[in-house]
Design an enzyme around this catalytic site. Structure first.
Site, PDB file in Angstrom:
ATOM      1  N   ASP A 103       0.774  -1.098  -0.080  1.00 44.81           N
ATOM      2  CA  ASP A 103       0.044   0.000  -0.167  1.00 44.81           C
ATOM      3  C   ASP A 103       1.021   1.347  -0.037  1.00 44.81           C
ATOM      4  O   ASP A 103       1.934   1.235   0.540  1.00 44.81           O
ATOM      5  CB  ASP A 103      -0.872  -0.114   1.307  1.00 44.81           C
ATOM      6  CG  ASP A 103      -1.852  -1.101   1.125  1.00 44.81           C
ATOM      7  OD1 ASP A 103      -2.090  -1.517   0.082  1.00 44.81           O
ATOM      8  OD2 ASP A 103      -2.517  -1.276   2.641  1.00 44.81           O
ATOM      9  N   LEU A 104       0.040   2.483  -0.297  1.00 45.83           N
ATOM     10  CA  LEU A 104       0.986   3.577  -0.369  1.00 45.83           C
ATOM     11  C   LEU A 104       1.546   3.837   0.662  1.00 45.83           C
ATOM     12  O   LEU A 104       2.717   4.318   0.958  1.00 45.83           O
ATOM     13  CB  LEU A 104      -0.158   4.762  -0.876  1.00 45.83           C
ATOM     14  CG  LEU A 104       0.516   6.263  -1.033  1.00 45.83           C
ATOM     15  CD1 LEU A 104       1.217   6.249  -2.373  1.00 45.83           C
ATOM     16  CD2 LEU A 104      -0.703   6.997  -1.015  1.00 45.83           C
TER      17      LEU A 104
END
Ligand code: URA
Length: 252
Positions: A103-104
């Site tokens: 994920d970011l």
């Protein structure tokens, strides 16, 4: 590929320089002097030498990156910075891509390569290779959570369809209003770790991947730094860590 393209890639000079080198009869392919720099060669099969020195061609690259938060695991994006921007200009030209997603806001171990077959094998769900994450959560972790992670729980997958998770190992490191743990899963559904903790009424506040198979994130790699991995390290990616099951599984 074209000889001049190959030699430019290997830093023997510009295409114009290569033309001159070839003109000077300094390049041989399989012991035959080359006269045309645009000739096609197979760098994996042909023996190519420049000034009597045999060239070494490396077609595939394998990097370990310590991904920082704020970078997307993608090869392009209009909105966010992408992990490829963390590579040197030279390595960006090697057409590597992230093998799997984080994920970011997730940090930690990410493998990048331009070897499609390797990536396919690495990500194949049938292999059931465990990836371990260090996690900080709001909420108290209990032995009941350990048991739920082991048995499997229902979460929503990337299509928001109900999904039953496979055996996961939760090793509680500290427990209180905020808790820390190592968690190992052998699959990679969308936001899987976050959704698993959510299913246990906890909120993930920090997530970092620390190992894939038996390969651990190099502790000397600062956030955003990367390095090539060796063939031995590559093999470790495909072996499960034997300690994993012992640490959590045997007690339950
Ligand atoms: N699980 C998540 O929720 N996020 C990640 O980045 C990786 C696993």
């Amino acid at each position: 590929m074209r000889l001049d393209k190959l030699l430019v890639e290997l830093k023997y000079g510009s295409r114009k320089d290569i033309k001159q080198i070839v003109k000077g009869k300094q390049v041989t392919v399989n012991d035959v002097i080359v006269r045309d720099s645009s000739v096609h060669v197979d760098p994996l099969k042909d023996v190519i030498s420049v000034n009597g020195e045999v060239i070494h061609y490396q077609p595939f690259f394998y990097f370990m990156l310590n991904k920082p938060s704020g970078y997307l695991s993608a090869t392009k994006d209009g909105l966010h910075k992408i992990v490829l921007e963390l590579l040197s200009v030279e390595d960006q030209k090697r057409d590597v891509f992230p093998c799997g997603r984080l994920d970011l806001d997730t940090e930690g171990l990410m493998i990048l390569s331009n070897d499609g077959q390797f990536a396919h094998q690495l990500l194949h769900p049938k292999k059931e290779i465990y990836k371990t994450y260090y996690v900080e959560v709001d909420g108290q972790l209990t032995e009941q959570d350990v048991a739920i992670f082991l048995m499997g729980m229902e979460i929503l997958d990337g299509q928001n369809e109900p999904y039953m998770t496979k055996t996961a190992y939760l090793e509680i490191l500290s427990s209180g209003a905020q808790s820390t743990a190592n968690v190992s899963i052998c699959e990679g559904k969308f936001h899987q770790i976050k959704r698993m903790f959510q299913a246990c009424d906890k909120r993930v506040t920090y997530l970092k991947r620390v190992s894939m198979g038996s390969l651990k994130l190099d502790a000397d790699l600062a956030l955003g730094a990367y390095r090539e991995i060796s063939e031995e390290e590559r093999a470790l990616l495909f072996e499960n860590d034997e300690d994993l099951v012992r640490k959590v599984g045997e007690d339950h």
